[in-house]
Design an enzyme around this catalytic site. Structure first.
Site, mmCIF file in Angstrom:
data_model
loop_
_atom_site.group_PDB
_atom_site.id
_atom_site.type_symbol
_atom_site.label_atom_id
_atom_site.label_comp_id
_atom_site.label_asym_id
_atom_site.label_seq_id
_atom_site.Cartn_x
_atom_site.Cartn_y
_atom_site.Cartn_z
ATOM 1 C CD GLU A 175 -0.728 3.848 -1.135
ATOM 2 O OE1 GLU A 175 -1.487 3.291 -2.273
ATOM 3 O OE2 GLU A 175 -1.569 5.206 -1.332
ATOM 4 C CD GLU A 353 2.413 7.745 0.077
ATOM 5 O OE1 GLU A 353 2.290 7.435 -1.187
ATOM 6 O OE2 GLU A 353 3.202 6.531 0.502
HETATM 7 C C1 GCO Z 1 2.053 4.686 -2.610
HETATM 8 C C2 GCO Z 1 3.008 4.673 -3.476
HETATM 9 C C3 GCO Z 1 4.331 5.405 -3.515
HETATM 10 C C4 GCO Z 1 4.041 5.440 -5.200
HETATM 11 C C5 GCO Z 1 3.368 7.101 -4.792
HETATM 12 C C6 GCO Z 1 3.317 7.203 -6.583
HETATM 13 O O1 GCO Z 1 1.714 4.336 -1.673
HETATM 14 O O2 GCO Z 1 0.857 5.054 -3.888
HETATM 15 O O3 GCO Z 1 3.881 5.076 -1.741
HETATM 16 O O4 GCO Z 1 4.934 3.913 -3.582
HETATM 17 O O5 GCO Z 1 5.509 5.670 -5.620
HETATM 18 O O6 GCO Z 1 1.924 6.723 -4.826
HETATM 19 O O7 GCO Z 1 2.494 6.523 -7.598
#
Ligand code: GCO
Length: 456
Positions: A175, A353
């Protein structure tokens, strides 16, 4: 089918053979042990000490103590039946000063973790950068300074040299949208800078240069590696009929969703975003866009929610939402996957994710009966199945997250795990969603001829 039925009838989904069921975490969110074995300081160690930066005043100093308990965690993952585990390597453990001497003890930790996973039959999916920049690099300008990208290339080479013989799946960055915009524009994340959107685009460009250098470093060290990047998408739904509604929606969409994927696919940065931010683009050197478009083997997609936008900006989400205030909207994931595939045309995508923060009330029997999280996961897995059925080659799904962990500026108040952590003992306690995920995985791997009736 109703959502509750979707959750109970897990054997209905037809995923292709070899589909990877996984769980995801990141280094700073779970490891703890921030001074162990020569680890250097990261921007999150510094940021967590800023008054008011973290909602509950906490930090990742202990987090889930995974650095110490990783063997138990791998055993738990094996019990779950995971095919893959997505984790990140902490740059400050490998190169404590960010650039310069390599710390062998840091590499040793991930070496043992990788061996442990492989012994348990779990494929490692390794992310090189999940936001924990060595703080000495930040002192020299962080992602606003191009030299951070060069340092990343050297760090990537060190990790790939050591682990490239056993790790097949690599992601350069997690990200970069968040690193650039929450780190340097809104200041909600480390290093907590509040600069202009144009500065944010400078940081974003250097992150993509780092990605390109990382891809080269990984391929040099591990020619058979499968290399990608994990991007987050928050699709925009325009609300309101006006031209100004459409314009604001298009700008937000370009910054949030198009800025990274389009140059990866070989296009220039979205013009509408450059214009809105009055970005000069001076930091873009002649060969950069070719470096950035280096062919990838897969794209990682992080999806949680969509956003509604009118001329005033992003609106409060309509219900139902998670405890993050994020609208629960699985159908958007199916649409997103089709759009992403149209952009990239790759042979492989992973949901790197997807998951939900929920209230997690402990019932009388002591079990967290997180039916809401199960429903979230079931409906989103169903949305992935829909995309697969329409021809998008999604190869795996990683739930965020394996265990409740340090949710950045929200501390430990937001719980995304399918396991909880018992305070004091740090024991991992399965929520009902962990049991559900375990059943779902074993159902989905059952031979075609097996009975497909649901179970409680
Ligand atoms: C993301 C993050 C996570 C967060 C999850 C929840 O990549 O956004 O990898 O670290 O914890 O998205 O907000």
């Amino acid at each position: 089918m109703k959502n509750a039925d979707l959750a109970t009838n897990t054997a209905q989904w037809k995923f292709p053979p070899g589909f990877v069921w996984g769980a995801a975490t990141s280094a700073y969110q779970i490891e703890g042990a921030i001074s162990a074995d020569g680890r250097g300081r990261s921007i999150w160690d510094v940021f967590c000490r800023v008054e008011g930066a973290i909602a509950d005043g906490s930090s990742g100093a202990d987090a889930c103590r995974h650095y110490e308990l990783w063997r138990d965690d791998v055993a738990t993952m094996k019990w779950l039946g995971l095919d893959g585990y997505r984790f990140s390597v902490a740059w400050p453990r490998i190169v404590p000063d960010g650039d310069g001497a390599i710390n062998a003890a840091g590499l040793d930790f991930y070496d043992r973790l990788v061996d442990g996973l492989l012994e348990a039959g779990i494929e490692p999916y390794l992310t090189l950068y999940h936001w924990d920049l060595p703080s000495s690099l930040e002192d020299a300008g962080g992602w606003l300074n191009r030299r951070t990208a060069d340092a990343f290339g050297r760090y990537a080479a060190a990790v790939a040299d050591r682990l490239g013989d056993r790790v097949t799946h690599w992601m350069t960055l997690n990200e970069p949208y968040v690193s650039a915009n929450l780190g340097y524009v809104t200041g909600q994340h480390a290093p907590g800078q509040r600069l202009s959107q144009a500065d944010g685009f400078d940081a974003a460009h250097h992150l993509l240069v780092a990605h390109g250098l990382g891809v080269t470093a990984i391929r040099d060290a591990a020619p058979d590696a499968s290399v990608g990047i994990a991007l987050n998408f928050t699709p925009v739904t325009q609300v309101g009929p006006g031209a100004d509604d459409a314009h604001v929606g298009a700008v937000i969409d370009a910054i949030h969703n198009r800025w990274f994927i389009e140059p990866l696919a070989g296009s220039p940065y979205p013009e509408i975003a450059c214009r809105a931010a009055q970005w000069s683009g001076d930091v873009v050197l002649p060969d950069d866009m070719d470096l950035i478009r280096a062919p990838l083997d897969f794209l990682g997609i992080n999806y949680y929610t969509r956003q509604l936008v009118d001329h005033t900006g992003v609106l409060a989400a309509p219900g139902p939402t998670t405890t993050m205030g994020w609208e629960i909207r699985p159908s958007t994931l199916t649409e997103l996957l089709a759009w992403v595939h149209g952009c990239m045309g790759l042979d492989a995508y992973y949901i790197t994710e997807n998951g939900a923060a929920m209230p997690d009330v402990v019932s009388e029997g002591g079990v967290i009966q997180d039916h809401d999280r199960i429903e979230y996961l079931a409906t989103h897995i169903d949305a992935v199945a829909g995309a697969v059925a329409s021809g998008v080659p999604v190869r795996g799904y990683f739930v965020w997250s394996f265990v409740d962990n340090f949710e950045w500026s929200l501390g430990y108040e937001q719980k995304f795990g399918i396991f909880a952590i018992e305070s004091d003992t740090y024991r991992r306690i399965p929520k009902l969603s962990a049991l559900w995920y375990r059943n779902m995985i074993s159902d989905s791997q059952a031979p075609e001829s097996a009975p497909t009736t649901g179970r409680p």
